[in-house]
Design an enzyme around this catalytic site. Structure first.
Site, PDB file in Angstrom:
ATOM      1  N   SER A  82     -36.062 -23.267 -18.751  1.00 53.08           N
ATOM      2  CA  SER A  82     -37.342 -23.313 -19.475  1.00 53.08           C
ATOM      3  C   SER A  82     -38.003 -24.684 -19.514  1.00 53.08           C
ATOM      4  CB  SER A  82     -37.144 -22.827 -20.906  1.00 53.08           C
ATOM      5  OG  SER A  82     -37.218 -21.442 -20.922  1.00 53.08           O
ATOM      6  N   LYS A  85     -41.398 -24.805 -18.150  1.00 53.74           N
ATOM      7  CA  LYS A  85     -42.588 -24.366 -18.902  1.00 53.74           C
ATOM      8  C   LYS A  85     -43.510 -25.536 -19.256  1.00 53.74           C
ATOM      9  CE  LYS A  85     -40.461 -20.151 -20.834  1.00 53.74           C
ATOM     10  NZ  LYS A  85     -39.057 -19.892 -20.888  1.00 53.74           N
ATOM     11  N   TYR A 208     -41.800 -16.144 -12.223  1.00 54.23           N
ATOM     12  CA  TYR A 208     -41.327 -16.924 -13.377  1.00 54.23           C
ATOM     13  C   TYR A 208     -39.836 -17.261 -13.233  1.00 54.23           C
ATOM     14  CZ  TYR A 208     -39.233 -17.316 -18.017  1.00 54.23           C
ATOM     15  OH  TYR A 208     -38.466 -17.700 -19.078  1.00 54.23           O
ATOM     16  N   TYR A 258     -37.180 -23.646 -28.894  1.00 55.66           N
ATOM     17  CA  TYR A 258     -37.003 -22.264 -29.349  1.00 55.66           C
ATOM     18  C   TYR A 258     -37.149 -22.207 -30.859  1.00 55.66           C
ATOM     19  CZ  TYR A 258     -34.692 -22.472 -24.799  1.00 55.66           C
ATOM     20  OH  TYR A 258     -34.388 -22.719 -23.496  1.00 55.66           O
TER      21      TYR A 258
HETATM   22  N1  GLU Z   1     -34.874 -17.891 -17.231  1.00 59.39           N
HETATM   23  C1  GLU Z   1     -34.544 -17.848 -18.627  1.00 59.39           C
HETATM   24  C2  GLU Z   1     -35.067 -16.571 -19.268  1.00 59.39           C
HETATM   25  O1  GLU Z   1     -36.164 -16.227 -19.019  1.00 59.39           O
HETATM   26  C3  GLU Z   1     -35.101 -19.060 -19.272  1.00 59.39           C
HETATM   27  C4  GLU Z   1     -34.786 -19.127 -20.719  1.00 59.39           C
HETATM   28  C5  GLU Z   1     -34.818 -20.509 -21.260  1.00 59.39           C
HETATM   29  O2  GLU Z   1     -34.392 -21.474 -20.624  1.00 59.39           O
HETATM   30  O3  GLU Z   1     -35.283 -20.591 -22.379  1.00 59.39           O
HETATM   31  O4  GLU Z   1     -34.400 -15.903 -19.994  1.00 59.39           O
END
Ligand code: GLU
Length: 322
Positions: A82, A85, A208, A258
């Site tokens: 992530s 992102k 993604y 998160y």
């Molecule tokens: N590829 C992971 C997912 O989509 C990334 C999650 C993350 O790193 O927060 O679940």
């Protein structure tokens, strides 16, 4: 340091950094925080990540004055997940001076897990922020309107900003993650149903997942993120306006970890973005960009040892936006 940080203060911090023995400090951080036993967890839906040895630990600091400090496994490639992102958001804002993206995704902390479905349903398909999975799927869809292979475009961006040909898409890891991407597919179908996805759910999730599967080292990620510490100026020229660079930093601070953004802000006091590959990218505006990596995660999906190391580093250097 308290109160409003003036440019002169940042300059002092940069000068102090050059004079300080950062190399030995990073070595000490690695000695203190490299895990000695298997604590925490790895994500169940990404088989590739389960194979990474639990005691990997790397840290790199790239400064606005052009120095790079590294210690531990700072040159070992890992899955950025992530952390991608942050960069896809920067790319989306680059090509969107009118801010069209912001009618499709909000800028509020979610208070729920990064892959939660419930909030998206209740809030009619408009994700809370670009750093939860639903938000990143919308950003990916937005990028795919201009460039169908947004993951390749991301790779080009990262390669240029890292100043290294090292980053690559681990296509095998992406294919295996795609097989376990039921939740991301469900999010994408929800988005599509609410009219907030233009491409097919399958193609957006596939792209993604390939973005998440990019492999980079701590040194490369710290260098690639440096434009955020330099008011939007990248290696080869301006990437974002100072305002947009500030805004990405703000979203990192409020939404980058998160459902533990508050706890991370409390402990580290800096904008950060983590990935379930165990990496965390942190920005010290005007001073440096830091990347730490340790694969085992806490219950919220953030690197256990990485977060502890950053809290320690921030306490010992005084680096904080507060
Ligand atoms: N590829 C992971 C997912 O989509 C990334 C999650 C993350 O790193 O927060 O679940």
């Amino acid at each position: 340091m308290g109160g409003i940080i003036k440019t002169a203060d940042w300059q002092e911090m940069t000068t102090a950094l050059e004079a300080s023995p950062l190399g030995p400090l990073l070595n000490n951080i690695v000695r203190s925080h490299r895990p000695l036993q298997k604590a925490g967890s790895v994500p169940a839906n990404i088989p590739f990540l389960a194979e990474v040895p639990f005691d990997k630990f790397g840290i790199a600091v790239a400064t606005t004055s052009g120095q790079v400090y590294r210690s531990g496994d700072a040159d070992v490639p890992f899955s950025i997940q992530s952390i991608s992102k942050v960069f896809t958001l920067a790319m989306a804002l680059q090509g969107d001076p009118a801010g069209r993206l912001w009618s499709r995704v909000l800028r509020e902390p979610s208070g729920t897990a990064f892959n939660s479905l419930v909030q998206l349903e209740v809030e009619h398909g408009v994700p809370r922020n670009p750093f939860i999975n639903a938000g990143a799927l919308v950003v990916t869809d937005h990028l795919m309107e201009g460039t169908p292979d947004a993951a390749k475009q991301l790779l080009r961006f990262l390669t240029a900003e890292a100043g290294s040909s090292g980053p690559f898409i681990n296509e095998e890891a992406a294919s295996s993650e795609l097989l376990g991407s039921n939740r991301n597919l469900a999010l994408a179908h929800f988005l599509k149903d609410f009219g907030n996805l233009k491409q097919t759910a399958q193609s957006v999730v596939q792209n993604y997942v390939r973005q998440c599967s990019i492999m980079m080292t701590c040194v490369e990620l710290a260098q690639a993120g440096l434009f955020l510490a330099r008011e939007g100026r990248g290696r080869l020229g301006r990437i974002l306006s100072p305002s947009d660079a500030k805004r990405i930093g703000s979203i990192m601070l409020t939404c980058g970890m998160y459902d533990a953004a508050g706890e991370f802000a409390y402990r580290v006091g800096l904008p950060g973005k983590s990935g379930v590959g165990g990496g965390i990218l942190v920005i010290v505006p005007g001073v440096c960009s830091i990347c730490v990596w340790s694969p085992r995660l806490d219950a919220k999906g953030n690197s256990l040892a990485g977060t502890a190391a950053l809290a320690d580093l921030s306490d010992r250097t005084g680096w904080s936006v507060f």
